[in-house]
Design a protein around this motif. Structure first.
Motif, PDB file in Angstrom:
ATOM      1  N   ARG A  11     -12.143  17.097 -26.119  1.00  0.00           N
ATOM      2  CA  ARG A  11     -11.328  16.228 -25.257  1.00  0.00           C
ATOM      3  C   ARG A  11     -11.389  14.788 -25.746  1.00  0.00           C
ATOM      4  NH1 ARG A  11     -12.908  18.738 -20.901  1.00  0.00           N
ATOM      5  NH2 ARG A  11     -14.592  17.277 -20.471  1.00  0.00           N
ATOM      6  N   GLU A  12     -12.576  14.357 -26.147  1.00  0.00           N
ATOM      7  CA  GLU A  12     -12.752  12.988 -26.631  1.00  0.00           C
ATOM      8  C   GLU A  12     -11.986  12.777 -27.939  1.00  0.00           C
ATOM      9  OE1 GLU A  12     -13.916   9.060 -26.923  1.00  0.00           O
ATOM     10  OE2 GLU A  12     -13.857  10.431 -25.225  1.00  0.00           O
ATOM     11  N   ARG A  15      -8.376  12.542 -27.046  1.00  0.00           N
ATOM     12  CA  ARG A  15      -8.105  11.276 -26.362  1.00  0.00           C
ATOM     13  C   ARG A  15      -8.015  10.122 -27.360  1.00  0.00           C
ATOM     14  NH1 ARG A  15     -10.059   6.795 -25.107  1.00  0.00           N
ATOM     15  NH2 ARG A  15     -12.091   7.198 -26.042  1.00  0.00           N
ATOM     16  N   ARG A  16      -8.949  10.121 -28.313  1.00  0.00           N
ATOM     17  CA  ARG A  16      -8.932   9.055 -29.330  1.00  0.00           C
ATOM     18  C   ARG A  16      -7.654   9.086 -30.147  1.00  0.00           C
ATOM     19  NH1 ARG A  16     -14.433  10.241 -30.619  1.00  0.00           N
ATOM     20  NH2 ARG A  16     -13.632  11.434 -32.373  1.00  0.00           N
ATOM     21  N   GLU A  19      -4.778   7.872 -28.129  1.00  0.00           N
ATOM     22  CA  GLU A  19      -4.902   6.417 -27.947  1.00  0.00           C
ATOM     23  C   GLU A  19      -4.303   5.690 -29.157  1.00  0.00           C
ATOM     24  OE1 GLU A  19      -5.885   3.202 -25.661  1.00  0.00           O
ATOM     25  OE2 GLU A  19      -6.300   5.275 -25.092  1.00  0.00           O
TER      26      GLU A  19
END
Length: 118
Positions: A11-12, A15-16, A19
């Motif tokens: 997920r991270e 997300r990055r 972004e």
């Protein structure tokens, strides 16, 4: 034993990447795969264009110097040759700035170049 999915890290990572795609149009900023492709391309082109910007500025400086030198009845290549023979080591960026902001100083350099060519 339950199956480990590494969900927080995945997920991270997503997300990055999303972004980095912020500001892109349509699905390129919303969907992971398209965002990844768009970001990869953008980063690749950013690297290439950082190199090209240096070339573009050098061309601009040379054009400015050429225009200033021609108004004094000399060509760019002869001017640079004269400066080299006169052991004047000023880079093209500074020569361009002098041609714009310090016309008297630039004329002095042109005279030095002329004298060295004779």
């Amino acid at each position: 034993m339950s199956r480990a999915t590494n969900a927080p890290a995945s997920r991270e990572r997503r997300r990055r990447r999303l972004e980095l795609a912020k500001g892109f149009r349509g699905p390129r900023s919303k969907l992971f795969r398209q965002a990844t492709e768009a970001v990869d391309r953008a980063q690749r082109l950013a690297t290439i264009h950082r190199k090209l910007r240096k070339r573009d500025f050098r061309r601009l400086w040379i054009s400015r110097i050429n225009a200033a030198v021609r108004s004094e009845g000399m060509t760019y290549s002869r001017f640079i040759e004269g400066l080299t023979k006169a052991n004047v080591e000023i880079n093209r960026k500074m020569l361009s700035e002098m041609a714009i902001h310090d016309a008297d100083g630039f004329k002095t350099l042109i005279e030095k170049a002329r004298a060295a060519l004779v």
